[in-house]
Design an enzyme around this catalytic site. Structure first.
Site, PDB file in Angstrom:
ATOM      1  N   HIS A  17       8.971  -4.182 -13.076  1.00 47.19           N
ATOM      2  CA  HIS A  17       9.652  -3.363 -14.023  1.00 47.19           C
ATOM      3  C   HIS A  17       8.625  -2.869 -15.185  1.00 47.19           C
ATOM      4  O   HIS A  17       8.420  -1.525 -15.467  1.00 47.19           O
ATOM      5  CB  HIS A  17      10.705  -4.147 -14.871  1.00 47.19           C
ATOM      6  CG  HIS A  17      11.980  -4.388 -14.154  1.00 47.19           C
ATOM      7  ND1 HIS A  17      12.557  -3.429 -13.563  1.00 47.19           N
ATOM      8  CD2 HIS A  17      12.438  -5.616 -14.080  1.00 47.19           C
ATOM      9  CE1 HIS A  17      13.742  -3.998 -13.143  1.00 47.19           C
ATOM     10  NE2 HIS A  17      13.737  -5.372 -13.443  1.00 47.19           N
TER      11      HIS A  17
ATOM     12  N   GLU B 126       0.555   3.490   9.474  1.00 46.58           N
ATOM     13  CA  GLU B 126      -0.118   2.559   8.467  1.00 46.58           C
ATOM     14  C   GLU B 126      -0.307   1.193   8.847  1.00 46.58           C
ATOM     15  O   GLU B 126      -0.770   0.384   8.177  1.00 46.58           O
ATOM     16  CB  GLU B 126       0.739   2.515   7.303  1.00 46.58           C
ATOM     17  CG  GLU B 126       2.114   2.124   7.443  1.00 46.58           C
ATOM     18  CD  GLU B 126       2.958   2.269   6.223  1.00 46.58           C
ATOM     19  OE1 GLU B 126       2.424   2.321   4.846  1.00 46.58           O
ATOM     20  OE2 GLU B 126       4.309   2.186   6.397  1.00 46.58           O
TER      21      GLU B 126
ATOM     22  N   ASP C 132      -1.760   1.361   3.058  1.00 44.76           N
ATOM     23  CA  ASP C 132      -1.827   0.210   3.941  1.00 44.76           C
ATOM     24  C   ASP C 132      -2.557   0.228   5.190  1.00 44.76           C
ATOM     25  O   ASP C 132      -3.127  -0.853   5.642  1.00 44.76           O
ATOM     26  CB  ASP C 132      -0.296  -0.151   4.488  1.00 44.76           C
ATOM     27  CG  ASP C 132       0.680  -0.614   3.471  1.00 44.76           C
ATOM     28  OD1 ASP C 132       0.118  -1.832   3.049  1.00 44.76           O
ATOM     29  OD2 ASP C 132       1.698  -0.022   3.090  1.00 44.76           O
TER      30      ASP C 132
ATOM     31  N   CYS D  10      -0.378  10.436   3.230  1.00 41.86           N
ATOM     32  CA  CYS D  10       0.305  10.473   1.895  1.00 41.86           C
ATOM     33  C   CYS D  10       0.054   9.226   1.199  1.00 41.86           C
ATOM     34  O   CYS D  10       0.678   8.807   0.220  1.00 41.86           O
ATOM     35  CB  CYS D  10       1.956  10.307   2.094  1.00 41.86           C
ATOM     36  SG  CYS D  10       2.414   9.042   3.273  1.00 41.86           S
TER      37      CYS D  10
HETATM   38  C1  PEP Z   1       0.777   3.825   2.336  1.00 44.02           C
HETATM   39  O1  PEP Z   1       0.860   2.790   2.645  1.00 44.02           O
HETATM   40  O2  PEP Z   1      -0.195   4.581   2.307  1.00 44.02           O
HETATM   41  C2  PEP Z   1       1.845   4.546   1.616  1.00 44.02           C
HETATM   42  C3  PEP Z   1       2.058   5.608   1.103  1.00 44.02           C
HETATM   43  O3  PEP Z   1       2.834   3.683   1.263  1.00 44.02           O
HETATM   44  P1  PEP Z   1       3.174   2.600   0.266  1.00 44.02           P
HETATM   45  O4  PEP Z   1       2.049   2.668  -0.761  1.00 44.02           O
HETATM   46  O5  PEP Z   1       4.359   2.678  -0.525  1.00 44.02           O
HETATM   47  O6  PEP Z   1       2.918   1.305   1.009  1.00 44.02           O
HETATM   48 MG    MG Z   2       2.653   1.647   2.966  1.00 39.54          MG
END
Ligand code: PEP
Ligand code: MG
Length: 589
Positions: free
Chosen positions: A193, A435, A459, A506
């Site tokens: 939070h 990932e 990841d 991303c």
């Molecule tokens: C990632 O793993 O790069 C991703 C975009 O997802 P998160 O950071 O939410 O695991």
């Molecule tokens: Mg991820």
């Protein structure tokens, strides 16, 4: 030691320098004394006044967050006020005072210890924050009883860097927003939070700083780099000058680039890169201009679940997704299905304690086991699909079976909705996150069964390099510029191109302008980044010939060491920032 810079985990970016104020450090030892029979009534009165003061303080925080961030985020303070109003807890403290003839501080501490012990005995990931929800409001009472130096800091009007044992909502709202330069804490999850509030309020925050409080004294000067996740203690004049200089340059550059952020990211020789944004909640839509982006490349829906006390209903989710789709006004919106587990436990969803949560029950695994969760989310998404340009993204996919199973559920949900008379968009593309190494190794096969792919480098890097993304002990080894990562990115881009499917990156990696150029050179047609990086990244693409980007990609692919990849990225930076800047790109540097 005091000039040392320590490295923690970045939670919220930005640069801040100022005196430290230590907050909510659990009192080492609560003073205790005996209370005489005649002293009991005044002691109970003292307790009542402290509870009132704590409630007034929580209300102030609730009002502040409601106006600055939104009702949802303010809810946590309403919960804390309810905890304080529980007559049983108050009765327990009063009884301790009367029966044991002890002072209010000692009695309140007894209650807090009982909460923490009881919660500590329960199994499950969520107990830590759950226990904090009960004990934090009572720590506020303790603070009021001890009249700790908050009074002095509040009336001094000074701007400070708050330091705390843990990054909680109480810490982030300890003072008015404009009095808080930054927050540093010994512990605190990226998705707690406190972290969410810190980001929403735009306060630079760094966590993962063991023994921080032991190194600090009130008023010590520190420099916080929320982007790098570093804290420098007692910087010298030269460090301060450098820091202020850097901050001024960052701000100047940001302001200049923002002017041109609506321009498309197209290289001078005409190669376009789609640049979308990663968001975590509806309120993030207010942190950027819609015209500056090509859409939402990743909406992490887990935050809709994390920031509340129970599962959101289909209706609630539908309204949220519709709001995002409508706001983006026809631009693509990639909404990812629930990705909890690992470092993102839900406070109200008890999962068994796992020794290795990153390799455990998380992402699509949970959705496929708890199908009703996924069905509710897909219903909400498909109902919202007629209000914009929706694409659905599946997290943590490790096999084709998971994709096939999800497609079956997706088709059933769609069929049922249509039977029930709901309108659903004709086309809702479904893609997968790449990932996990198994998805990487299967990419040529997986890509044929999905509409698009999005690489989650956050990841992918941790699994490929066997380096926990949230473990500060190995953070030096967590490097997306490892040649293995570059090879992996190349393989994914090639597979997607051969299959004629769109593929984006991303993860955080794409938010760095030089890395974005490298991704363009590797053949990615799209990236999705934190909104604050939009102007810089789009500018970099506009400055770089596609042929050059390809040349750099080839060099990076030839690298055998991390340093060699670093060298390529440095060469891109030199190329980007050493050439004269044209009028239409803005004067920078
Ligand atoms: C990632 O793993 O790069 C991703 C975009 O997802 P998160 O950071 O939410 O695991
Ligand atoms: Mg991820």
């Amino acid at each position: 030691m005091h000039h040392r810079t320590v490295k923690g985990t970045s939670v919220s970016p930005g640069l801040a320098i100022g005196p430290v104020h230590v907050v909510l450090a659990r009192p080492e030892k609560v003073p205790e004394w005996s209370v005489s029979q005649v002293g009991l009534a005044p002691e109970l009165q003292r307790l009542a006044e402290a509870v009132q003061a704590a409630d007034a303080d929580l209300e102030r925080r609730q009002i502040q967050i409601r106006s600055e961030v939104g009702e949802k985020d303010a809810e946590i303070f309403a919960v804390h006020r309810t905890v304080l109003q529980d007559p049983r807890a108050l009765k327990e403290v009063e009884s301790t005072i009367v029966e044991q003839r002890v002072n209010a501080e000692k009695a309140v501490m007894g209650l807090i210890e009982r909460f923490e012990k009881t919660m500590g005995r329960l199994e499950g990931n969520y107990n830590r924050s759950y226990a904090a929800d009960f004990s934090d409001p009572w720590y506020c009472v303790l603070d009021a009883l001890l009249r700790r130096d908050r009074q002095a800091i509040v009336s001094s009007g000074e701007k400070v860097i708050l330091a705390a044992a843990e990054l909680t909502p109480q810490v982030v709202t300890y003072l008015e927003r404009d009095r808080i330069l930054g927050v540093i804490a010994e512990v605190g999850g990226r998705f707690s939070h406190g972290a969410v509030l810190g980001r929403s309020l735009g306060v630079p925050c760094v966590v993962g700083l063991p023994n921080l409080l032991a190194r600090l004294e009130q008023g010590l000067l520190v420099a916080v780099d929320g982007s790098q996740g570093t804290v420098q203690f007692r910087p010298e004049k030269k460090d301060i000058d450098d820091f202020l200089d850097r901050r001024a340059k960052v701000e100047e550059r940001r302001a200049a680039l923002k002017e041109f952020a609506a321009e498309p990211a197209v290289t001078p020789d005409g190669q376009a890169l789609t640049v979308r944004v990663n968001i975590e909640s509806v309120r993030d839509l207010d942190t950027f201009e819609i015209e500056h982006t090509d859409g939402v490349g990743l909406l992490r829906t887990e935050f809709l679940y994390l920031e509340r006390s129970q599962f959101p209903s289909e209706e609630e989710q539908f309204r949220l997704y519709r709001r995002v789709l409508e706001r983006m006004n026809g631009k693509p919106v990639l909404i990812r299905t629930l990705d909890i587990g690992g470092d993102k436990p839900l406070p109200y969803f008890t999962t068994p304690k796992e020794t290795n949560p990153a390799l455990g029950w998380r992402g699509i695994r949970i959705s496929l086991e708890w199908r009703d969760l996924l069905q509710v989310q897909l219903r909400a998404l498909l109902r919202a699909s007629v209000h914009g340009n929706l694409r659905i993204l599946l997290p943590m996919v490790t096999s084709l079976e998971e994709v096939t199973m999800t497609h079956e559920i997706f088709d059933d949900v769609r069929r049922l909705l249509v039977e029930q008379g709901y309108e659903v968009a004709m086309e809702v593309p479904v893609g997968i996150m790449i990932e996990v190494p198994s998805a990487l190794m299967m990419i040529e096969k997986l890509i044929d069964h999905v509409d698009f792919a999005a690489v989650g480098t956050n990841d992918l890097v941790q699994y490929l390099l066997a380096v926990d993304r949230d473990n500060s002990l190995v953070s030096k080894l967590y490097d997306p510029q490892h040649p293995a990562v570059i090879q992996a990115l190349d393989r994914i881009a090639q597979a997607a191109r051969r299959a004629g499917k769109s593929c984006s990156v991303c993860g955080e990696f794409a938010g760095d302008p030089a890395s974005a150029v490298l991704l363009l050179g590797l053949g990615y047609d799209s990236i999705s980044i934190s909104p604050q990086f939009l102007p810089d990244v789009k500018f970099a693409v506009r400055m770089m010939e596609f042929g050059h980007a390809q040349k750099y990609a080839k060099q990076a692919l030839g690298a055998s060491t991390v340093n060699e990849v670093h060298d390529v990225l440095d060469a891109i930076r030199t190329d980007l920032y050493d050439q004269p800047l044209s009028e239409d790109c803005g004067a920078l540097k």
